[in-house]
Design an enzyme around this catalytic site. Structure first.
Site, PDB file in Angstrom:
ATOM      1  N   ASP A 115       3.987   2.295  -4.025  1.00 57.53           N
ATOM      2  CA  ASP A 115       3.099   2.954  -4.975  1.00 57.53           C
ATOM      3  C   ASP A 115       3.139   2.108  -6.239  1.00 57.53           C
ATOM      4  OD1 ASP A 115       1.919   4.466  -6.941  1.00 57.53           O
ATOM      5  OD2 ASP A 115       2.869   6.354  -6.343  1.00 57.53           O
ATOM      6  N   ASP A 154       0.835  -1.195   0.000  1.00 56.99           N
ATOM      7  CA  ASP A 154       0.000   0.000   0.000  1.00 56.99           C
ATOM      8  C   ASP A 154       0.874   1.251   0.000  1.00 56.99           C
ATOM      9  OD1 ASP A 154      -3.287   0.254   0.905  1.00 56.99           O
ATOM     10  OD2 ASP A 154      -2.067   2.088   0.890  1.00 56.99           O
ATOM     11  N   LYS A 164     -12.155   0.979 -15.676  1.00 58.11           N
ATOM     12  CA  LYS A 164     -12.581  -0.331 -15.165  1.00 58.11           C
ATOM     13  C   LYS A 164     -13.028  -1.254 -16.304  1.00 58.11           C
ATOM     14  CE  LYS A 164     -11.664   0.266 -10.808  1.00 58.11           C
ATOM     15  NZ  LYS A 164     -10.642  -0.544 -10.130  1.00 58.11           N
ATOM     16  N   TYR A 186     -13.471   6.976 -14.883  1.00 52.40           N
ATOM     17  CA  TYR A 186     -13.412   5.790 -14.016  1.00 52.40           C
ATOM     18  C   TYR A 186     -14.005   4.581 -14.746  1.00 52.40           C
ATOM     19  CZ  TYR A 186     -14.250   2.773  -9.949  1.00 52.40           C
ATOM     20  OH  TYR A 186     -14.267   1.714  -9.050  1.00 52.40           O
ATOM     21  N   SER A 215     -15.234  -2.961 -11.585  1.00 51.28           N
ATOM     22  CA  SER A 215     -16.337  -2.245 -10.936  1.00 51.28           C
ATOM     23  C   SER A 215     -17.580  -2.426 -11.807  1.00 51.28           C
ATOM     24  CB  SER A 215     -16.015  -0.745 -10.838  1.00 51.28           C
ATOM     25  OG  SER A 215     -17.180   0.003 -10.558  1.00 51.28           O
TER      26      SER A 215
HETATM   27  N1  LIG Z   1     -15.835   0.839  -2.668  1.00 51.92           N
HETATM   28  C1  LIG Z   1     -16.573   0.694  -3.759  1.00 51.92           C
HETATM   29  O1  LIG Z   1     -17.782   1.028  -3.797  1.00 51.92           O
HETATM   30  C2  LIG Z   1     -15.973   0.101  -4.992  1.00 51.92           C
HETATM   31  C3  LIG Z   1     -16.832  -0.295  -6.030  1.00 51.92           C
HETATM   32  C4  LIG Z   1     -16.287  -0.846  -7.181  1.00 51.92           C
HETATM   33  C5  LIG Z   1     -14.919  -1.011  -7.299  1.00 51.92           C
HETATM   34  N2  LIG Z   1     -14.107  -0.607  -6.282  1.00 51.92           N
HETATM   35  C6  LIG Z   1     -12.667  -0.803  -6.453  1.00 51.92           C
HETATM   36  O2  LIG Z   1     -12.157  -1.533  -5.358  1.00 51.92           O
HETATM   37  C7  LIG Z   1     -10.807  -1.119  -5.081  1.00 51.92           C
HETATM   38  C8  LIG Z   1     -10.679  -0.724  -3.611  1.00 51.92           C
HETATM   39  O3  LIG Z   1     -11.635   0.292  -3.331  1.00 51.92           O
HETATM   40  P1  LIG Z   1     -11.880   0.824  -1.834  1.00 51.92           P
HETATM   41  O4  LIG Z   1     -13.247   1.403  -1.843  1.00 51.92           O
HETATM   42  O5  LIG Z   1     -11.512  -0.209  -0.840  1.00 51.92           O
HETATM   43  O6  LIG Z   1     -10.818   2.031  -1.806  1.00 51.92           O
HETATM   44  P2  LIG Z   1     -10.151   2.850  -0.587  1.00 51.92           P
HETATM   45  O7  LIG Z   1      -9.829   4.181  -1.140  1.00 51.92           O
HETATM   46  O8  LIG Z   1     -10.981   2.757   0.651  1.00 51.92           O
HETATM   47  O9  LIG Z   1      -8.786   2.017  -0.349  1.00 51.92           O
HETATM   48  C9  LIG Z   1      -7.860   1.950  -1.394  1.00 51.92           C
HETATM   49  C10 LIG Z   1      -6.492   1.551  -0.856  1.00 51.92           C
HETATM   50  O10 LIG Z   1      -5.606   1.519  -2.009  1.00 51.92           O
HETATM   51  C11 LIG Z   1      -4.434   2.241  -1.695  1.00 51.92           C
HETATM   52  N3  LIG Z   1      -3.873   2.814  -2.946  1.00 51.92           N
HETATM   53  C12 LIG Z   1      -4.395   3.788  -3.743  1.00 51.92           C
HETATM   54  N4  LIG Z   1      -3.560   4.084  -4.752  1.00 51.92           N
HETATM   55  C13 LIG Z   1      -2.485   3.265  -4.607  1.00 51.92           C
HETATM   56  C14 LIG Z   1      -1.274   3.118  -5.314  1.00 51.92           C
HETATM   57  N5  LIG Z   1      -0.973   3.890  -6.371  1.00 51.92           N
HETATM   58  N6  LIG Z   1      -0.388   2.177  -4.891  1.00 51.92           N
HETATM   59  C15 LIG Z   1      -0.650   1.422  -3.802  1.00 51.92           C
HETATM   60  N7  LIG Z   1      -1.768   1.530  -3.064  1.00 51.92           N
HETATM   61  C16 LIG Z   1      -2.683   2.457  -3.461  1.00 51.92           C
HETATM   62  C17 LIG Z   1      -4.871   3.342  -0.720  1.00 51.92           C
HETATM   63  O11 LIG Z   1      -3.778   3.834   0.042  1.00 51.92           O
HETATM   64  C18 LIG Z   1      -5.907   2.581   0.117  1.00 51.92           C
HETATM   65  O12 LIG Z   1      -5.316   1.908   1.215  1.00 51.92           O
HETATM   66  C19 LIG Z   1     -10.497   0.004  -6.090  1.00 51.92           C
HETATM   67  O13 LIG Z   1      -9.849  -0.563  -7.215  1.00 51.92           O
HETATM   68  C20 LIG Z   1     -11.886   0.500  -6.479  1.00 51.92           C
HETATM   69  O14 LIG Z   1     -11.910   1.111  -7.750  1.00 51.92           O
HETATM   70  C21 LIG Z   1     -14.590  -0.048  -5.133  1.00 51.92           C
END
Ligand SMILES: NC(=O)c1ccc[n+]([C@@H]2O[C@H](COP(=O)([O-])OP(=O)(O)OC[C@H]3O[C@@H](n4cnc5c(N)ncnc54)[C@H](O)[C@@H]3O)[C@@H](O)[C@H]2O)c1
Length: 253
Positions: free
Chosen positions: A65, A45, A159, A155, A142
Protein backbone atom coordinates in the site's frame (compact mmCIF):
# COMPACT_ATOMS: atom_id res chain seq x y z
CA UNK A 1 29.47 10.47 -34.27
CA UNK A 2 26.22 9.02 -35.76
CA UNK A 3 23.14 9.10 -33.50
CA UNK A 4 22.38 5.82 -31.68
CA UNK A 5 20.14 3.32 -33.47
CA UNK A 6 16.44 3.61 -32.66
CA UNK A 7 16.41 0.07 -31.27
CA UNK A 8 19.21 0.98 -28.83
CA UNK A 9 17.36 4.09 -27.66
CA UNK A 10 14.27 2.10 -26.72
CA UNK A 11 16.15 -0.86 -25.23
CA UNK A 12 15.57 -1.01 -21.46
CA UNK A 13 17.68 -4.14 -20.96
CA UNK A 14 19.51 -4.12 -17.62
CA UNK A 15 17.26 -1.35 -16.27
CA UNK A 16 15.39 -1.93 -13.01
CA UNK A 17 11.84 -0.57 -12.91
CA UNK A 18 9.10 -0.19 -10.30
CA UNK A 19 5.45 0.22 -11.32
CA UNK A 20 2.99 1.11 -8.54
CA UNK A 21 -0.59 -0.04 -9.02
CA UNK A 22 0.78 -2.42 -11.65
CA UNK A 23 -1.68 -5.22 -10.94
CA UNK A 24 -4.39 -4.24 -13.38
CA UNK A 25 -5.55 -1.55 -15.81
CA UNK A 26 -3.04 1.06 -16.96
CA UNK A 27 -0.34 -0.11 -14.53
CA UNK A 28 -0.49 -3.72 -15.77
CA UNK A 29 -0.11 -2.55 -19.39
CA UNK A 30 2.86 -0.38 -18.39
CA UNK A 31 4.55 -3.26 -16.57
CA UNK A 32 4.05 -5.51 -19.63
CA UNK A 33 5.53 -2.98 -22.07
CA UNK A 34 8.52 -2.25 -19.81
CA UNK A 35 9.18 -6.00 -19.62
CA UNK A 36 8.92 -6.25 -23.41
CA UNK A 37 11.53 -3.48 -23.70
CA UNK A 38 13.82 -5.60 -21.51
CA UNK A 39 13.49 -4.03 -18.05
CA UNK A 40 13.49 -6.02 -14.81
CA UNK A 41 10.14 -4.94 -13.41
CA UNK A 42 8.71 -4.98 -9.90
CA UNK A 43 4.95 -4.61 -9.74
CA UNK A 44 3.77 -3.06 -6.47
CA UNK A 45 0.09 -3.30 -5.67
CA UNK A 46 -2.30 -3.18 -2.76
CA UNK A 47 -4.21 -6.15 -4.14
CA UNK A 48 -2.46 -9.51 -3.50
CA UNK A 49 -4.15 -11.03 -6.57
CA UNK A 50 -1.86 -8.79 -8.66
CA UNK A 51 0.79 -11.46 -8.06
CA UNK A 52 -0.87 -13.42 -10.89
CA UNK A 53 -0.56 -10.67 -13.50
CA UNK A 54 3.05 -10.02 -12.44
CA UNK A 55 3.87 -13.74 -12.83
CA UNK A 56 2.34 -13.76 -16.33
CA UNK A 57 4.81 -11.18 -17.62
CA UNK A 58 7.83 -12.37 -15.65
CA UNK A 59 7.81 -9.42 -13.25
CA UNK A 60 8.50 -9.54 -9.53
CA UNK A 61 5.60 -8.71 -7.22
CA UNK A 62 5.53 -6.75 -3.97
CA UNK A 63 2.29 -6.36 -2.06
CA UNK A 64 2.36 -2.74 -1.04
CA UNK A 65 0.00 0.00 0.00
CA UNK A 66 1.87 3.08 -1.18
CA UNK A 67 0.30 5.14 1.61
CA UNK A 68 2.09 2.99 4.23
CA UNK A 69 5.60 4.47 4.66
CA UNK A 70 7.21 1.20 5.85
CA UNK A 71 5.69 -0.91 3.08
CA UNK A 72 6.65 1.70 0.50
CA UNK A 73 10.23 1.93 1.70
CA UNK A 74 10.61 -1.87 1.78
CA UNK A 75 9.16 -2.16 -1.72
CA UNK A 76 11.46 0.47 -3.18
CA UNK A 77 14.41 -1.36 -1.57
CA UNK A 78 13.37 -4.70 -3.08
CA UNK A 79 12.82 -3.14 -6.52
CA UNK A 80 16.18 -1.35 -6.40
CA UNK A 81 18.21 -4.39 -5.34
CA UNK A 82 21.97 -3.79 -5.07
CA UNK A 83 22.29 -2.03 -8.42
CA UNK A 84 19.67 0.66 -7.74
CA UNK A 85 16.53 1.73 -9.56
CA UNK A 86 16.42 3.24 -13.06
CA UNK A 87 12.71 3.69 -13.76
CA UNK A 88 9.77 4.45 -11.45
CA UNK A 89 6.20 4.73 -12.65
CA UNK A 90 4.00 6.36 -10.02
CA UNK A 91 0.78 4.97 -11.43
CA UNK A 92 -1.25 3.87 -8.37
CA UNK A 93 -4.16 6.20 -7.80
CA UNK A 94 -7.81 6.30 -6.85
CA UNK A 95 -10.70 8.03 -8.53
CA UNK A 96 -13.91 7.62 -6.55
CA UNK A 97 -16.57 10.04 -7.78
CA UNK A 98 -16.29 13.26 -5.84
CA UNK A 99 -19.87 14.42 -6.33
CA UNK A 100 -21.30 17.90 -5.85
CA UNK A 101 -19.11 20.25 -3.79
CA UNK A 102 -21.61 20.57 -0.94
CA UNK A 103 -21.43 16.81 -0.30
CA UNK A 104 -17.64 16.44 -0.36
CA UNK A 105 -16.30 15.77 3.13
CA UNK A 106 -12.86 16.76 4.40
CA UNK A 107 -12.20 13.07 5.00
CA UNK A 108 -12.86 12.33 1.32
CA UNK A 109 -10.50 15.10 0.17
CA UNK A 110 -7.88 13.97 2.65
CA UNK A 111 -7.95 10.38 1.36
CA UNK A 112 -7.82 11.50 -2.29
CA UNK A 113 -4.79 13.72 -1.66
CA UNK A 114 -3.12 11.12 0.56
CA UNK A 115 -3.10 8.43 -2.14
CA UNK A 116 -2.78 10.51 -5.30
CA UNK A 117 -0.36 13.18 -4.08
CA UNK A 118 1.26 12.51 -0.69
CA UNK A 119 2.08 8.84 -1.35
CA UNK A 120 3.32 9.60 -4.87
CA UNK A 121 5.52 12.34 -3.43
CA UNK A 122 6.94 9.89 -0.86
CA UNK A 123 7.55 7.25 -3.54
CA UNK A 124 9.61 9.73 -5.57
CA UNK A 125 11.60 10.76 -2.48
CA UNK A 126 12.31 7.11 -1.58
CA UNK A 127 13.11 6.10 -5.16
CA UNK A 128 15.34 9.07 -6.00
CA UNK A 129 17.54 8.06 -3.09
CA UNK A 130 18.05 4.68 -4.74
CA UNK A 131 18.84 5.91 -8.26
CA UNK A 132 22.64 6.14 -8.13
CA UNK A 133 22.95 6.14 -11.92
CA UNK A 134 20.20 8.66 -12.68
CA UNK A 135 16.93 7.50 -14.18
CA UNK A 136 13.40 8.34 -15.22
CA UNK A 137 10.29 8.88 -13.14
CA UNK A 138 6.85 8.96 -14.76
CA UNK A 139 3.89 10.21 -12.71
CA UNK A 140 0.29 9.44 -13.60
CA UNK A 141 -1.76 12.62 -13.76
CA UNK A 142 -5.03 12.97 -15.71
CA UNK A 143 -6.75 15.30 -18.15
CA UNK A 144 -8.81 16.25 -15.08
CA UNK A 145 -5.74 18.31 -14.08
CA UNK A 146 -6.29 20.45 -17.18
CA UNK A 147 -10.02 20.53 -17.77
CA UNK A 148 -11.41 20.12 -14.27
CA UNK A 149 -15.00 18.99 -14.66
CA UNK A 150 -18.11 19.21 -12.51
CA UNK A 151 -18.36 16.62 -9.76
CA UNK A 152 -14.69 15.61 -9.82
CA UNK A 153 -13.11 18.54 -7.99
CA UNK A 154 -11.16 16.56 -5.37
CA UNK A 155 -9.74 14.24 -8.05
CA UNK A 156 -8.94 17.19 -10.35
CA UNK A 157 -7.14 18.98 -7.51
CA UNK A 158 -5.08 15.87 -6.74
CA UNK A 159 -4.01 15.40 -10.35
CA UNK A 160 -3.20 19.11 -10.83
CA UNK A 161 -0.92 18.73 -7.81
CA UNK A 162 0.77 15.80 -9.55
CA UNK A 163 1.56 18.05 -12.53
CA UNK A 164 3.07 20.79 -10.33
CA UNK A 165 4.99 18.22 -8.30
CA UNK A 166 6.36 16.70 -11.52
CA UNK A 167 7.73 20.04 -12.69
CA UNK A 168 9.26 20.85 -9.30
CA UNK A 169 10.89 17.42 -9.00
CA UNK A 170 12.16 17.67 -12.58
CA UNK A 171 14.01 20.86 -11.60
CA UNK A 172 15.29 19.40 -8.36
CA UNK A 173 16.37 15.97 -9.62
CA UNK A 174 17.64 16.95 -13.09
CA UNK A 175 21.15 17.71 -11.81
CA UNK A 176 21.29 14.12 -10.46
CA UNK A 177 20.49 12.74 -13.92
CA UNK A 178 16.88 11.93 -13.04
CA UNK A 179 14.20 13.04 -15.50
CA UNK A 180 10.66 13.46 -14.13
CA UNK A 181 7.63 13.59 -16.43
CA UNK A 182 3.90 13.05 -16.17
CA UNK A 183 1.18 11.59 -18.35
CA UNK A 184 -2.37 12.91 -18.53
CA UNK A 185 -4.58 10.12 -19.86
CA UNK A 186 -8.07 10.81 -21.09
CA UNK A 187 -10.71 8.20 -20.30
CA UNK A 188 -9.14 4.74 -20.61
CA UNK A 189 -11.00 1.43 -20.52
CA UNK A 190 -9.77 -0.14 -17.25
CA UNK A 191 -11.41 -2.19 -14.48
CA UNK A 192 -11.42 0.96 -12.33
CA UNK A 193 -13.31 2.95 -14.96
CA UNK A 194 -15.73 0.09 -15.62
CA UNK A 195 -16.50 -0.06 -11.87
CA UNK A 196 -16.99 3.68 -11.79
CA UNK A 197 -19.30 3.79 -14.81
CA UNK A 198 -21.32 0.69 -13.84
CA UNK A 199 -24.06 2.65 -12.00
CA UNK A 200 -24.43 4.98 -15.00
CA UNK A 201 -24.53 2.00 -17.36
CA UNK A 202 -27.39 0.61 -15.28
CA UNK A 203 -29.15 3.91 -16.02
CA UNK A 204 -28.63 3.49 -19.78
CA UNK A 205 -25.16 4.94 -20.46
CA UNK A 206 -23.35 3.23 -23.36
CA UNK A 207 -19.92 2.77 -21.75
CA UNK A 208 -18.20 1.84 -25.03
CA UNK A 209 -19.50 5.00 -26.70
CA UNK A 210 -18.48 7.15 -23.72
CA UNK A 211 -14.93 5.76 -23.74
CA UNK A 212 -14.57 6.38 -27.49
CA UNK A 213 -15.99 9.94 -27.33
CA UNK A 214 -12.88 11.74 -28.58
CA UNK A 215 -11.76 13.22 -31.93
CA UNK A 216 -9.93 10.07 -33.10
CA UNK A 217 -13.02 8.04 -32.21
CA UNK A 218 -11.30 5.01 -30.71
CA UNK A 219 -11.59 3.72 -27.17
CA UNK A 220 -8.73 4.71 -24.87
CA UNK A 221 -6.83 1.49 -24.08
CA UNK A 222 -4.27 0.96 -21.27
CA UNK A 223 -1.64 0.20 -23.89
CA UNK A 224 -2.01 3.72 -25.35
CA UNK A 225 -0.71 5.02 -22.03
CA UNK A 226 1.90 2.27 -21.66
CA UNK A 227 3.51 3.27 -24.99
CA UNK A 228 3.81 6.83 -23.70
CA UNK A 229 5.52 5.55 -20.56
CA UNK A 230 8.03 3.53 -22.60
CA UNK A 231 8.87 6.70 -24.56
CA UNK A 232 9.34 8.83 -21.42
CA UNK A 233 11.28 6.12 -19.56
CA UNK A 234 13.67 5.37 -22.43
CA UNK A 235 16.56 7.25 -23.99
CA UNK A 236 14.17 8.31 -26.76
CA UNK A 237 13.22 11.02 -24.26
CA UNK A 238 16.70 11.77 -22.90
CA UNK A 239 16.12 15.55 -23.34
CA UNK A 240 12.52 15.50 -22.03
CA UNK A 241 11.88 16.43 -18.40
CA UNK A 242 9.14 18.31 -16.58
CA UNK A 243 6.77 17.51 -19.45
CA UNK A 244 3.06 16.61 -19.28
CA UNK A 245 2.25 14.16 -22.09
CA UNK A 246 -1.48 14.21 -22.83
CA UNK A 247 -2.76 10.86 -24.18
CA UNK A 248 -6.47 11.35 -24.76
CA UNK A 249 -7.31 10.84 -28.43
CA UNK A 250 -7.51 14.62 -28.75
CA UNK A 251 -10.36 15.09 -26.28
CA UNK A 252 -8.74 18.16 -24.70
CA UNK A 253 -7.61 19.59 -28.06
N1 LIG B 1 -8.57 4.91 -16.45
C1 LIG B 1 -8.68 6.20 -16.73
O1 LIG B 1 -9.59 6.65 -17.46
C2 LIG B 1 -7.68 7.16 -16.17
C3 LIG B 1 -7.65 8.47 -16.69
C4 LIG B 1 -6.73 9.37 -16.19
C5 LIG B 1 -5.85 8.99 -15.19
N2 LIG B 1 -5.91 7.73 -14.69
C6 LIG B 1 -4.96 7.37 -13.63
O2 LIG B 1 -4.24 6.22 -14.01
C7 LIG B 1 -3.92 5.44 -12.85
C8 LIG B 1 -4.40 4.00 -13.03
O3 LIG B 1 -5.80 4.03 -13.31
P1 LIG B 1 -6.59 2.69 -13.71
O4 LIG B 1 -7.80 3.16 -14.44
O5 LIG B 1 -5.68 1.70 -14.33
O6 LIG B 1 -7.05 2.20 -12.25
P2 LIG B 1 -7.56 0.77 -11.71
O7 LIG B 1 -8.42 1.08 -10.55
O8 LIG B 1 -8.11 -0.07 -12.81
O9 LIG B 1 -6.18 0.10 -11.19
C9 LIG B 1 -5.48 0.74 -10.17
C10 LIG B 1 -4.50 -0.23 -9.52
O10 LIG B 1 -3.84 0.52 -8.46
C11 LIG B 1 -3.87 -0.25 -7.28
N3 LIG B 1 -3.87 0.67 -6.11
C12 LIG B 1 -4.84 1.54 -5.71
N4 LIG B 1 -4.49 2.15 -4.57
C13 LIG B 1 -3.26 1.68 -4.24
C14 LIG B 1 -2.40 1.90 -3.15
N5 LIG B 1 -2.72 2.72 -2.14
N6 LIG B 1 -1.20 1.25 -3.13
C15 LIG B 1 -0.87 0.38 -4.11
N7 LIG B 1 -1.66 0.09 -5.16
C16 LIG B 1 -2.86 0.74 -5.22
C17 LIG B 1 -5.17 -1.07 -7.34
O11 LIG B 1 -5.11 -2.21 -6.50
C18 LIG B 1 -5.20 -1.42 -8.84
O12 LIG B 1 -4.49 -2.61 -9.12
C19 LIG B 1 -4.54 6.19 -11.65
O13 LIG B 1 -3.56 7.04 -11.08
C20 LIG B 1 -5.63 7.03 -12.32
O14 LIG B 1 -5.97 8.18 -11.57
C21 LIG B 1 -6.80 6.80 -15.15
Amino acid sequence: MPPPALTDLIDLGAKRALVTGGGRGIGAAIAARLREAGAQVTVADLDPSAQGSADEIGAAFARCDITDPDELSRTVDVAAGDAGLDIVVNNAGIFPTTGPLAQVTDEFVHRMLDVNVRAQFSATREAADRMPNGGAIVNMASVAAIGGGAGISAYAASKAAVVAMTRAHANELGPRGIRVNAIAPGIIDTPGVQEQLAPLAAGGLDIGKRIAANPVGIAGHPDHVACGVVFLASDLASFVSGHLLVIDGGSTA
